[in-house]
Each structure stands twice: as structure tokens, then as C-alpha cells.
Design a protein around this motif. Structure first.
Motif, PDB file in Angstrom:
ATOM      1  N   ARG A  23       0.471  -1.465  -0.046  1.00 61.87           N
ATOM      2  CA  ARG A  23       0.115   0.149  -0.289  1.00 61.87           C
ATOM      3  C   ARG A  23       0.937   1.533  -0.251  1.00 61.87           C
ATOM      4  O   ARG A  23       0.192   1.690  -0.712  1.00 61.87           O
ATOM      5  CB  ARG A  23      -1.111   0.493   1.434  1.00 61.87           C
ATOM      6  CG  ARG A  23      -2.166  -0.948   1.005  1.00 61.87           C
ATOM      7  CD  ARG A  23      -2.857  -1.017   1.945  1.00 61.87           C
ATOM      8  NE  ARG A  23      -3.966  -2.144   2.169  1.00 61.87           N
ATOM      9  CZ  ARG A  23      -4.090  -2.447   3.351  1.00 61.87           C
ATOM     10  NH1 ARG A  23      -4.118  -2.129   4.390  1.00 61.87           N
ATOM     11  NH2 ARG A  23      -4.550  -3.938   3.546  1.00 61.87           N
ATOM     12  N   GLN A  24       1.623   1.409   1.058  1.00 63.22           N
ATOM     13  CA  GLN A  24       2.820   2.797   0.280  1.00 63.22           C
ATOM     14  C   GLN A  24       3.683   2.471  -0.808  1.00 63.22           C
ATOM     15  O   GLN A  24       3.551   4.390  -0.976  1.00 63.22           O
ATOM     16  CB  GLN A  24       3.460   2.407   2.275  1.00 63.22           C
ATOM     17  CG  GLN A  24       4.752   3.398   1.318  1.00 63.22           C
ATOM     18  CD  GLN A  24       5.474   3.469   2.608  1.00 63.22           C
ATOM     19  OE1 GLN A  24       5.783   2.549   4.141  1.00 63.22           O
ATOM     20  NE2 GLN A  24       6.516   4.413   3.563  1.00 63.22           N
ATOM     21  N   GLY A  27       0.298   3.901  -3.092  1.00 65.86           N
ATOM     22  CA  GLY A  27       0.018   4.771  -2.792  1.00 65.86           C
ATOM     23  C   GLY A  27      -1.514   4.877  -2.881  1.00 65.86           C
ATOM     24  O   GLY A  27      -2.131   3.855  -2.741  1.00 65.86           O
ATOM     25  N   TYR A  28      -2.383   5.871  -2.631  1.00 64.63           N
ATOM     26  CA  TYR A  28      -3.793   6.163  -2.292  1.00 64.63           C
ATOM     27  C   TYR A  28      -4.087   5.462  -4.152  1.00 64.63           C
ATOM     28  O   TYR A  28      -4.961   5.111  -3.238  1.00 64.63           O
ATOM     29  CB  TYR A  28      -4.185   7.418  -2.196  1.00 64.63           C
ATOM     30  CG  TYR A  28      -5.877   7.293  -1.932  1.00 64.63           C
ATOM     31  CD1 TYR A  28      -6.311   7.088  -1.421  1.00 64.63           C
ATOM     32  CD2 TYR A  28      -6.095   8.388  -2.943  1.00 64.63           C
ATOM     33  CE1 TYR A  28      -7.955   6.934  -0.315  1.00 64.63           C
ATOM     34  CE2 TYR A  28      -7.829   8.461  -2.834  1.00 64.63           C
ATOM     35  CZ  TYR A  28      -8.573   7.770  -1.520  1.00 64.63           C
ATOM     36  OH  TYR A  28     -10.187   7.757  -2.218  1.00 64.63           O
ATOM     37  N   SER A  29      -3.914   5.804  -4.693  1.00 61.76           N
ATOM     38  CA  SER A  29      -4.818   5.692  -5.565  1.00 61.76           C
ATOM     39  C   SER A  29      -3.390   4.739  -7.295  1.00 61.76           C
ATOM     40  O   SER A  29      -2.647   5.700  -6.955  1.00 61.76           O
ATOM     41  CB  SER A  29      -5.393   6.173  -6.384  1.00 61.76           C
ATOM     42  OG  SER A  29      -4.414   7.073  -6.835  1.00 61.76           O
ATOM     43  N   GLU A  78      -8.625   3.429 -13.027  1.00 55.89           N
ATOM     44  CA  GLU A  78      -7.440   4.558 -11.889  1.00 55.89           C
ATOM     45  C   GLU A  78      -8.321   3.741 -10.494  1.00 55.89           C
ATOM     46  O   GLU A  78      -9.627   3.596 -10.796  1.00 55.89           O
ATOM     47  CB  GLU A  78      -7.048   5.990 -11.569  1.00 55.89           C
ATOM     48  CG  GLU A  78      -6.643   6.335 -10.322  1.00 55.89           C
ATOM     49  CD  GLU A  78      -6.301   7.771 -10.527  1.00 55.89           C
ATOM     50  OE1 GLU A  78      -5.666   8.273  -9.605  1.00 55.89           O
ATOM     51  OE2 GLU A  78      -6.404   8.485 -11.628  1.00 55.89           O
ATOM     52  N   GLU A  80      -8.862   2.997  -6.696  1.00 52.77           N
ATOM     53  CA  GLU A  80      -8.819   3.793  -5.207  1.00 52.77           C
ATOM     54  C   GLU A  80      -8.139   3.512  -3.908  1.00 52.77           C
ATOM     55  O   GLU A  80      -9.747   2.371  -4.211  1.00 52.77           O
ATOM     56  CB  GLU A  80      -9.095   4.929  -5.115  1.00 52.77           C
ATOM     57  CG  GLU A  80      -9.490   6.375  -5.972  1.00 52.77           C
ATOM     58  CD  GLU A  80     -10.377   7.549  -5.667  1.00 52.77           C
ATOM     59  OE1 GLU A  80     -10.752   7.087  -4.494  1.00 52.77           O
ATOM     60  OE2 GLU A  80      -9.806   7.945  -6.211  1.00 52.77           O
ATOM     61  N   VAL A  81      -7.507   3.244  -3.225  1.00 56.32           N
ATOM     62  CA  VAL A  81      -7.521   2.111  -1.892  1.00 56.32           C
ATOM     63  C   VAL A  81      -9.087   2.714  -0.652  1.00 56.32           C
ATOM     64  O   VAL A  81      -8.203   3.529  -1.223  1.00 56.32           O
ATOM     65  CB  VAL A  81      -6.497   2.132  -1.268  1.00 56.32           C
ATOM     66  CG1 VAL A  81      -6.363   1.008  -0.259  1.00 56.32           C
ATOM     67  CG2 VAL A  81      -5.275   1.140  -3.049  1.00 56.32           C
ATOM     68  N   ASP A  82      -9.655   2.354  -0.798  1.00 53.27           N
ATOM     69  CA  ASP A  82     -10.333   2.246   0.445  1.00 53.27           C
ATOM     70  C   ASP A  82     -10.126   2.323   2.133  1.00 53.27           C
ATOM     71  O   ASP A  82      -8.882   2.253   2.229  1.00 53.27           O
ATOM     72  CB  ASP A  82     -12.085   1.561   0.463  1.00 53.27           C
ATOM     73  CG  ASP A  82     -12.216   0.198   0.739  1.00 53.27           C
ATOM     74  OD1 ASP A  82     -10.878  -0.465   1.324  1.00 53.27           O
ATOM     75  OD2 ASP A  82     -12.741  -0.835   0.244  1.00 53.27           O
ATOM     76  N   LYS A  83     -10.874   2.905   2.620  1.00 55.35           N
ATOM     77  CA  LYS A  83     -10.034   2.416   4.371  1.00 55.35           C
ATOM     78  C   LYS A  83      -9.772   1.237   4.717  1.00 55.35           C
ATOM     79  O   LYS A  83      -9.609   1.038   5.797  1.00 55.35           O
ATOM     80  CB  LYS A  83     -11.205   3.287   4.909  1.00 55.35           C
ATOM     81  CG  LYS A  83     -11.247   4.748   5.591  1.00 55.35           C
ATOM     82  CD  LYS A  83     -12.307   4.742   5.555  1.00 55.35           C
ATOM     83  CE  LYS A  83     -12.519   6.824   5.279  1.00 55.35           C
ATOM     84  NZ  LYS A  83     -13.595   7.332   6.391  1.00 55.35           N
ATOM     85  N   GLY A  85      -8.123  -0.741   3.308  1.00 54.58           N
ATOM     86  CA  GLY A  85      -7.291  -1.212   2.202  1.00 54.58           C
ATOM     87  C   GLY A  85      -8.280  -2.123   1.233  1.00 54.58           C
ATOM     88  O   GLY A  85      -6.908  -2.789   0.403  1.00 54.58           O
ATOM     89  N   ILE A  87      -9.060  -2.265  -3.471  1.00 53.69           N
ATOM     90  CA  ILE A  87      -9.648  -2.142  -4.539  1.00 53.69           C
ATOM     91  C   ILE A  87     -10.660  -2.187  -5.470  1.00 53.69           C
ATOM     92  O   ILE A  87     -11.392  -2.935  -5.215  1.00 53.69           O
ATOM     93  CB  ILE A  87      -8.130  -1.540  -5.716  1.00 53.69           C
ATOM     94  CG1 ILE A  87      -7.966  -3.406  -5.696  1.00 53.69           C
ATOM     95  CG2 ILE A  87      -7.520  -0.879  -5.000  1.00 53.69           C
ATOM     96  CD1 ILE A  87      -6.795  -3.411  -6.642  1.00 53.69           C
TER      97      ILE A  87
END
Length: 143
Positions: A23-24, A27-29, A78, A80-83, A85, A87
């Protein structure tokens, strides 16, 4: 750097938990598209920009270049990773990778690959037999 292999399930809504270790770096997306060998490729946005720059170098006059870029870009999305974790993968990509429920997410240096567990296991079994001969061929590349 994205490395390792993780097994996860995709739910009925197309949601897949991204391994926490990825995840790091992702990124967030990030971008997911059709990959090679029956898997999906996932690129952090900065790496996707590098891929795009290389694809822009392909000659538009070459039919194979047009076909490849058209197919590669048409499925790119694209995510996005949700809360939690997760997609959400589009059905087009799930179908392309033949993912039923169980899948493998593997790190391949600058990208991830998302595989159907069944397809990955067949690929890995073939690789176990060929790994040493492939390693010998990689000597030419300085490995």
C-alpha cells in the motif's frame, strides 16, 4: 520496491484487499490494466507516467504498436484504496485475468501483478522446471 507473493480473495463486488506491504509503494490510487501472460499489471502513478512515456515513443505507423497501445490503454483504470485497504476491479479486468475468487498479488519491482490463483499456480509450476535454464539465459543481461 514491490516484492513478494500474497493470496487474497476477490468478493462478489470486485473488491480485492491490497497487501499491506504494497500500500505505501502503490499509494492511495494507482493504475491497473491488462498485463501479459494472463495477469493484470498495477502501476503506482509515478511508474505509470514512465510507462506512458515509453508507449508514446512507439511509432503510430506500426500496426502492432497501435494494436498493443489500444488494447493496453483501453482497459486501464485508476483504482483507489479504500479505508479497508481494498480496491475495486472492473469486471472487464476480472474477466481478462480469469479471476473467480482466489487470486495472487505479486510484487515485480516497479509494479504489481494480479493473477487468478489457478493461472498463477500453473505458471509457477512451469517456472520451477524452467527457472535454472532461464537463469542461465539471464547471465547475458548481467544477472
Amino acid at each position: 520496491m514491490l516484492i513478494g507473493e500474497y493470496q487474497h480473495n476477490i468478493d462478489a463486488k470486485g473488491r480485492l484487499i491490497m497487501p499491506a506491504k504494497f500500500r505505501q509503494d502503490l499509494g492511495y490510487s494507482f493504475i491497473v490494466t491488462r498485463g501479459l501472460d494472463g495477469c493484470l499489471f498495477g502501476y503506482p502513478l509515478e511508474n505509470w507516467a514512465k510507462v506512458e512515456a515509453k508507449l508514446e515513443q512507439l511509432p503510430l505507423s506500426k500496426k502492432d504498436a497501435r494494436k498493443f497501445t489500444r488494447f493496453f490503454y483501453s482497459a486501464a483504470t485508476e483504482v483507489e484504496v479504500d479505508k479497508q485497504g481494498r480496491i475495486n476491479l472492473p469486471q472487464t479486468l476480472i474477466d481478462f485475468a480469469k479471476i473467480d475468487k482466489s487470486c495472487r498479488v505479486i510484487g515485480v519491482s516497479d509494479r504489481i501483478e494480479i493473477w487468478s490463483s489457478e493461472v498463477w499456480e500453473a505458471f509457477a509450476a512451469d517456472m520451477e522446471d524452467d527457472f535454472e535454464s532461464l537463469a542461465e539465459d539471464m547471465i547475458d543481461f548481467g544477472l
